[in-house]
Design an enzyme around this catalytic site. Sequence first.
Site, PDB file in Angstrom:
ATOM      1  N   HIS A 183       0.791  -1.216  -0.001  1.00 27.14           N
ATOM      2  CA  HIS A 183      -0.084  -0.156   0.025  1.00 27.14           C
ATOM      3  C   HIS A 183       0.797   1.417   0.070  1.00 27.14           C
ATOM      4  CE1 HIS A 183      -3.241  -2.685   0.301  1.00 27.14           C
ATOM      5  NE2 HIS A 183      -3.948  -1.852  -0.217  1.00 27.14           N
ATOM      6  N   ARG A 290     -10.909   3.862  -3.345  1.00 26.67           N
ATOM      7  CA  ARG A 290     -10.797   2.781  -2.176  1.00 26.67           C
ATOM      8  C   ARG A 290     -11.346   3.417  -1.175  1.00 26.67           C
ATOM      9  NH1 ARG A 290      -5.530   1.953  -5.125  1.00 26.67           N
ATOM     10  NH2 ARG A 290      -5.262  -0.400  -5.153  1.00 26.67           N
ATOM     11  N   ARG A 325     -15.605   1.230  -4.365  1.00 25.02           N
ATOM     12  CA  ARG A 325     -15.380   0.127  -3.893  1.00 25.02           C
ATOM     13  C   ARG A 325     -15.779   0.019  -2.509  1.00 25.02           C
ATOM     14  NH1 ARG A 325      -9.616  -2.751  -4.075  1.00 25.02           N
ATOM     15  NH2 ARG A 325      -9.378  -1.376  -2.312  1.00 25.02           N
ATOM     16  N   GLU A 424     -10.482 -10.544  -8.255  1.00 23.68           N
ATOM     17  CA  GLU A 424      -9.204 -10.514  -7.583  1.00 23.68           C
ATOM     18  C   GLU A 424      -8.906 -11.830  -6.884  1.00 23.68           C
ATOM     19  OE1 GLU A 424      -8.538  -7.353  -4.762  1.00 23.68           O
ATOM     20  OE2 GLU A 424     -10.925  -7.585  -4.235  1.00 23.68           O
ATOM     21  N   ASN A 447      -3.368  -6.713  -7.966  1.00 29.75           N
ATOM     22  CA  ASN A 447      -2.597  -6.880  -6.882  1.00 29.75           C
ATOM     23  C   ASN A 447      -2.764  -7.951  -6.291  1.00 29.75           C
ATOM     24  OD1 ASN A 447      -1.999  -4.500  -8.057  1.00 29.75           O
ATOM     25  ND2 ASN A 447      -2.894  -3.314  -6.396  1.00 29.75           N
ATOM     26  N   ASP A 448      -3.909  -8.416  -5.859  1.00 27.66           N
ATOM     27  CA  ASP A 448      -4.427  -9.507  -5.261  1.00 27.66           C
ATOM     28  C   ASP A 448      -4.453 -10.809  -5.973  1.00 27.66           C
ATOM     29  OD1 ASP A 448      -4.541  -8.798  -2.371  1.00 27.66           O
ATOM     30  OD2 ASP A 448      -6.384  -7.818  -2.921  1.00 27.66           O
ATOM     31  N   ARG A 458       1.914 -10.364  -1.793  1.00 27.41           N
ATOM     32  CA  ARG A 458       2.462  -9.278  -2.512  1.00 27.41           C
ATOM     33  C   ARG A 458       3.298  -8.245  -1.749  1.00 27.41           C
ATOM     34  NH1 ARG A 458      -3.579  -6.499  -2.622  1.00 27.41           N
ATOM     35  NH2 ARG A 458      -2.524  -4.187  -2.805  1.00 27.41           N
ATOM     36  N   CYS A 495      -7.923  -2.492 -12.299  1.00 25.37           N
ATOM     37  CA  CYS A 495      -7.741  -1.421 -11.527  1.00 25.37           C
ATOM     38  C   CYS A 495      -6.500  -1.891 -10.604  1.00 25.37           C
ATOM     39  CB  CYS A 495      -8.589  -0.934 -10.597  1.00 25.37           C
ATOM     40  SG  CYS A 495      -9.464  -2.273  -9.569  1.00 25.37           S
TER      41      CYS A 495
HETATM   42  C1  PEP Z   1      -5.988  -5.030  -6.412  1.00 21.24           C
HETATM   43  O1  PEP Z   1      -6.090  -6.135  -5.451  1.00 21.24           O
HETATM   44  O2  PEP Z   1      -5.429  -5.240  -7.467  1.00 21.24           O
HETATM   45  C2  PEP Z   1      -6.718  -3.905  -5.972  1.00 21.24           C
HETATM   46  C3  PEP Z   1      -6.895  -3.007  -6.902  1.00 21.24           C
HETATM   47  O3  PEP Z   1      -7.190  -3.764  -4.849  1.00 21.24           O
HETATM   48  P1  PEP Z   1      -6.182  -3.304  -3.540  1.00 21.24           P
HETATM   49  O4  PEP Z   1      -4.889  -3.292  -4.025  1.00 21.24           O
HETATM   50  O5  PEP Z   1      -6.910  -2.122  -2.836  1.00 21.24           O
HETATM   51  O6  PEP Z   1      -5.987  -4.597  -2.651  1.00 21.24           O
HETATM   52 MG    MG Z   2      -7.546  -6.064  -4.032  1.00 20.91          MG
END
Ligand code: PEP
Ligand code: MG
Length: 534
Positions: A183, A290, A325, A424, A447-448, A458, A495
């Site tokens: 993050h 977010r 979201r 995700e 990302n997830d 991650r 995203c």
């Molecule tokens: C993701 O998981 O790609 C995503 C956009 O959500 P976050 O990064 O907030 O978990």
């Molecule tokens: Mg995510």
Amino acid sequence: MEQIRVEKTASRGIAVEKIYLYLEPDLTPDTASITEDQAQAEIDKFAASKAAVIAELNKLAEKNEIFAAHLEIADDFMLQDGVEGRIKNDKKNVQQAVSETIDEFAMIFASMDDEYMKERAADVRDIGKRLLAGVKGVKLPDLGGITEPVVVMARDMYPSDTVKINPSLVKGIITEEGGVTSHVSIIAKSLGIPTLVGVKGILSKVEDGEFICMDAGEGIIVVKPDEATEKEYLGKKAAYEQERARLEGLRNTPAVTKEGKRIYLCANVGNVQDIRNALPMNIDGVGLFRSEFLYMQNTHFPTEEEQFAVYKEAAELSSQELTIRTLDIGGDKELSYYEFEKEENPFLGWRAIRISLDMKDMFKEQLRAILRASAFGHVRIMFPMIISMDELLEAKSIVEECKKELDERGQAYDKDIEMGMMIETPASVLLADEFAKEADFFSIGTNDLTQYILVVDRGNKKIAKKYNYFSPAVLKAIGSVIEAGHKEGIKVGMCGEMAGDQKAVGTLLDLGLDEFSMSAGSIDYVREQILNRK
Ligand code: PEP
Ligand code: MG
């Protein structure tokens, strides 16, 4: 002077600034007991620390009223009595007396029925930290207290730290832990702060206050630079700014591929200010709001009214599209006012939609706020971390309940509001053809998705090389999701951070992606890739 190479860039840019070391001091209390004659000196130490903490809180309370509650707690006679009693009667030294009294106090608050009082447990712990630092004679770092341009260096940074960053003063970030999709990297990118993460051992090579040079795009850090190097980096910084200006010249050209497909370029944001920052990039809307940051920057679960005010402003600013979201808390995102039970595997635990469905009243406060905001722009609802059709249907039916409640109140909302979902989780990929019949849109969260498909954390530096969204397994998943979505005629966006990676643009266009949503800092670069595509 030493040059250090870093493999992956979290957020590009050049910085030449003083170092601000953001390191939590060791606050473990000394457990040695004291004699009767030492008691008064220990009580005096506490009095001095308490006076300093109260003075500091008074200053903070002038700027932000949330510190009013802190002040009351710090001045509470029970806290005073608790510490004095332990020193005088139990012969505990002041550090241990403070630590035990704070633990006891925090537990009392945490066990109260009233939600507001329960949430004060976190304030008690914060005060405890300040008091303990005072009696130990150590300084607590404070990101919010930075007053000059710096490069912040830390072991790691959490969402609760990043919310305090002022981008006009924090010119660079370097951390020893964390990956490019952690993050801190995401926030840094949205704020346009040059950032390098996962730089093992760097903290032992630097001192607070000395100069450092970094070229985050190239992955180079120079510690203890000589004068010539400092000059060289100032030159690089000027050249970088010129290149930025060239890219800005492309902003008014719509992102249409050579084959004539119009691609939607959207921003990922965490608050209204992020939208304002992204608007000059000529975005097609917000592909990911977010909403958890609204919860994390608060002292309590934000109410419907509080959320409505924010979403309404966001909807008015981002009138083409605002994808909100629903709360995606848990994993590495915590709330200071809510004690999450410790979990062995938080990323596989109680997070995102699981929490919302379990805490239905809280979920409904958010949904009603989003619905009401939909009367002011093109608002879409997006559910995170869905793994089963039951979850999606339950979430959608709760939205319907909220619509009825608004009808009863006579409040306006978009009756046809789109409800989509993040893709995700591996389960959502495998069931994408089913989900496409129920969801109004998909947004792929790489990302997830990457961490769950490859089973690679991650944020774990040690296995960062294995964290690769170009892996055939992840690409195959993305391709199949886009195909499943298109078969049912719904738009498929992305995203996750991959959408803002210039090197991924060609592949994602080939796979048929409709919408790219990313941190504002990447939009100009991705637009150029789309326009130049042969
Ligand atoms: C993701 O998981 O790609 C995503 C956009 O959500 P976050 O990064 O907030 O978990
Ligand atoms: Mg995510």
